[in-house]
Enzyme design. Structure first.
Site, PDB file in Angstrom:
ATOM      1  N   GLY A 156     -10.045 -17.195 -21.650  1.00  0.00           N
ATOM      2  CA  GLY A 156      -9.704 -16.065 -20.781  1.00  0.00           C
ATOM      3  C   GLY A 156      -8.274 -16.075 -20.279  1.00  0.00           C
ATOM      4  N   HIS A 157      -7.498 -17.109 -20.609  1.00  0.00           N
ATOM      5  CA  HIS A 157      -6.136 -17.243 -20.060  1.00  0.00           C
ATOM      6  C   HIS A 157      -5.145 -17.559 -21.164  1.00  0.00           C
ATOM      7  CE1 HIS A 157      -2.879 -18.744 -17.379  1.00  0.00           C
ATOM      8  NE2 HIS A 157      -3.459 -17.994 -16.474  1.00  0.00           N
ATOM      9  N   PHE A 158      -4.792 -16.741 -21.982  1.00  0.00           N
ATOM     10  CA  PHE A 158      -5.119 -15.332 -22.140  1.00  0.00           C
ATOM     11  C   PHE A 158      -5.563 -15.145 -23.588  1.00  0.00           C
ATOM     12  CE2 PHE A 158      -1.895 -15.533 -18.826  1.00  0.00           C
ATOM     13  CZ  PHE A 158      -2.495 -14.818 -17.814  1.00  0.00           C
ATOM     14  N   PHE A 171     -10.486 -22.943 -20.535  1.00  0.00           N
ATOM     15  CA  PHE A 171      -9.738 -21.861 -19.884  1.00  0.00           C
ATOM     16  C   PHE A 171      -8.968 -20.977 -20.859  1.00  0.00           C
ATOM     17  CE2 PHE A 171      -7.737 -26.011 -19.444  1.00  0.00           C
ATOM     18  CZ  PHE A 171      -6.608 -25.848 -20.228  1.00  0.00           C
ATOM     19  N   ILE A 178      -2.256 -19.786 -22.616  1.00  0.00           N
ATOM     20  CA  ILE A 178      -1.319 -20.492 -21.741  1.00  0.00           C
ATOM     21  C   ILE A 178      -2.131 -21.336 -20.761  1.00  0.00           C
ATOM     22  CG2 ILE A 178       0.449 -20.234 -19.963  1.00  0.00           C
ATOM     23  CD1 ILE A 178       1.181 -17.562 -21.200  1.00  0.00           C
TER      24      ILE A 178
END
Length: 152
Positions: free
Chosen positions: A50-52, A47, A57
């Site tokens: 894309g986060h971020f 994750f 995070i």
């Protein structure tokens, strides 16, 4: 009481697998009463891409899932409930106090509040370096594994 259950034992207890197994170790568990679990989030976690980008995070939903997995260990290690399979069924008053970033080790402290009519309810507190970062209530619905038709 069980202590220091590593990833191999965690995989015997929980049905989850990578990339959706978020428990590295169960530090302590008293079946049906409480559990403490650990997860270190690394740059390999799917994750973060894309986060971020440039500011990784851990998503709140991942922290909730981690909490649910640690909480489930309290049930699934109880002799009476070893043949159960749990579904996350609710979250109450979950609050995020601080962000969790790449490289952080999160400790989940879970305490069983109630388990009746196949629904378990547990209080969860998440910590990074002894600092409270999130808290709330996790609810899960449990069924007999044999009723699912799959192999677990």
């Amino acid at each position: 009481m069980y202590r220091n259950l590593g990833i191999d034992k965690v995989k015997e207890i929980l049905p989850h697998r990578e990339p959706f197994l978020f428990v590295d170790e169960i530090l302590e568990v008293e079946p049906g009463v409480r559990a403490i679990g650990k997860r270190t989030f690394t740059s390999n976690d799917f994750f973060f891409k894309g986060h971020f980008p440039n500011f990784p995070i851990v998503p709140g939903v991942i922290l909730i899932e981690f909490s649910a997995q640690v909480s489930a260990s309290m049930i699934l290690l109880h002799d009476e409930y070893k043949n159960l399979f749990g579904y996350l069924s609710g979250v109450e008053n979950f609050k995020f106090v601080k962000k969790v970033q790449e490289g952080d080790t999160v400790i989940a402290k879970c305490e069983m509040l109630d388990f009746r009519h196949s629904v378990a309810k547990s209080k969860v507190e998440l910590f990074v370096n002894d600092t409270l970062i999130a808290m709330g209530i996790i609810k899960a619905f449990f069924v007999n594994k044999n009723s699912l038709g799959g192999e677990f």
